[in-house]
Scaffold this motif. Structure first.
Motif, PDB file in Angstrom:
ATOM      1  N   LYS A 131      -3.678   7.694   8.316  1.00  0.00           N
ATOM      2  CA  LYS A 131      -4.679   8.441   7.555  1.00  0.00           C
ATOM      3  C   LYS A 131      -4.364   8.393   6.074  1.00  0.00           C
ATOM      4  O   LYS A 131      -3.256   8.040   5.665  1.00  0.00           O
ATOM      5  N   PHE A 132      -5.355   8.754   5.293  1.00  0.00           N
ATOM      6  CA  PHE A 132      -5.212   8.952   3.853  1.00  0.00           C
ATOM      7  C   PHE A 132      -5.620  10.392   3.594  1.00  0.00           C
ATOM      8  O   PHE A 132      -6.720  10.809   3.954  1.00  0.00           O
ATOM      9  N   THR A 173      -1.907  10.609  -0.396  1.00  0.00           N
ATOM     10  CA  THR A 173      -0.835   9.959   0.364  1.00  0.00           C
ATOM     11  C   THR A 173      -1.409   9.095   1.484  1.00  0.00           C
ATOM     12  O   THR A 173      -2.335   9.505   2.179  1.00  0.00           O
ATOM     13  N   LEU A 174      -0.825   7.917   1.643  1.00  0.00           N
ATOM     14  CA  LEU A 174      -1.116   7.054   2.781  1.00  0.00           C
ATOM     15  C   LEU A 174      -0.049   7.316   3.842  1.00  0.00           C
ATOM     16  O   LEU A 174       1.143   7.185   3.569  1.00  0.00           O
ATOM     17  N   PHE A 175      -0.479   7.688   5.034  1.00  0.00           N
ATOM     18  CA  PHE A 175       0.424   7.989   6.141  1.00  0.00           C
ATOM     19  C   PHE A 175       0.388   6.842   7.153  1.00  0.00           C
ATOM     20  O   PHE A 175      -0.700   6.461   7.601  1.00  0.00           O
ATOM     21  N   GLY A 200       8.740   5.631  14.404  1.00  0.00           N
ATOM     22  CA  GLY A 200       8.948   6.514  13.266  1.00  0.00           C
ATOM     23  C   GLY A 200       7.675   6.625  12.449  1.00  0.00           C
ATOM     24  O   GLY A 200       6.621   6.121  12.838  1.00  0.00           O
ATOM     25  N   THR A 201       7.800   7.298  11.308  1.00  0.00           N
ATOM     26  CA  THR A 201       6.673   7.450  10.390  1.00  0.00           C
ATOM     27  C   THR A 201       7.151   7.185   8.969  1.00  0.00           C
ATOM     28  O   THR A 201       8.340   7.336   8.660  1.00  0.00           O
ATOM     29  N   ILE A 202       6.208   6.805   8.124  1.00  0.00           N
ATOM     30  CA  ILE A 202       6.508   6.592   6.711  1.00  0.00           C
ATOM     31  C   ILE A 202       5.239   6.907   5.932  1.00  0.00           C
ATOM     32  O   ILE A 202       4.130   6.690   6.433  1.00  0.00           O
ATOM     33  N   ASN A 203       5.402   7.474   4.746  1.00  0.00           N
ATOM     34  CA  ASN A 203       4.230   7.725   3.917  1.00  0.00           C
ATOM     35  C   ASN A 203       4.487   7.273   2.495  1.00  0.00           C
ATOM     36  O   ASN A 203       5.622   7.248   2.030  1.00  0.00           O
ATOM     37  N   LEU A 204       3.403   6.867   1.844  1.00  0.00           N
ATOM     38  CA  LEU A 204       3.432   6.422   0.453  1.00  0.00           C
ATOM     39  C   LEU A 204       2.619   7.412  -0.357  1.00  0.00           C
ATOM     40  O   LEU A 204       1.403   7.516  -0.185  1.00  0.00           O
ATOM     41  N   ARG A 205       3.314   8.153  -1.208  1.00  0.00           N
ATOM     42  CA  ARG A 205       2.677   9.180  -2.056  1.00  0.00           C
ATOM     43  C   ARG A 205       2.216   8.501  -3.340  1.00  0.00           C
ATOM     44  O   ARG A 205       3.011   7.915  -4.064  1.00  0.00           O
TER      45      ARG A 205
END
Length: 150
Positions: free
Chosen positions: A24-25, A35-37, A50-55
């Motif tokens: 999601k965004f 943030t891109l999730f 796992g998870t990673i997000n780009l703020r």
């Protein structure tokens, strides 16, 4: 400004058995920036590892304490460098969104996270004290953060 979901299109978000799927965004719940999730996915099992997000915001809070990238690898999937590989995969997306350099933070005692950042090519710049009024501290975070530049 480029639509963040469009910034992901055409970029290879795969590395061997690892794939990043855009989930999601949205505005980050704690850091209050767009943030891109992503979900870190095993290509062979289709299991989330796992998870990673780009703020996408470059506020003083993000650059100094929270970082542009946040990640977590599920305990049973640790030891395969999924975090480091995911950070590397997100670099082209970050560049497309105008984030250069990327700031990524971690707790000083988190050796696995620090090693992941080093494997991704990030360099430790400094260790900073997190102010008491910072949301990171308010929600149980540590008093100090390592700041890495990528």
């Amino acid at each position: 400004m480029l639509d963040p979901t469009e910034a992901v299109r055409g970029i290879n978000l795969r590395d061997r058995d690892l794939r990043l799927d855009l989930e999601k965004f949205a505005v980050h719940e704690y850091h209050r920036v767009p943030t891109l999730f992503f979900r870190m996915m095993s290509e062979s099992t289709e299991e989330e590892v796992g998870t990673i997000n780009l703020r996408l915001g470059s506020t003083a809070h993000i650059e100094r304490y929270a970082g542009h990238i946040g990640y977590g690898v599920h305990p049973r999937h640790r030891g395969h460098h999924f975090a480091a590989r995911s950070v590397i995969l997100l670099r082209p997306v970050a560049r497309r969104m105008g984030l250069d350099p990327l700031w990524i933070t971690t707790d000083p005692e988190n050796r696995a996270s620090r090693r992941s950042l080093e494997l991704a090519g990030a360099a430790l710049v400094e260790i900073v004290d997190v102010p008491m009024d910072c949301g990171i501290r308010k929600y149980g975070g540590k008093a100090r953060k390592c700041r890495y530049r990528l």
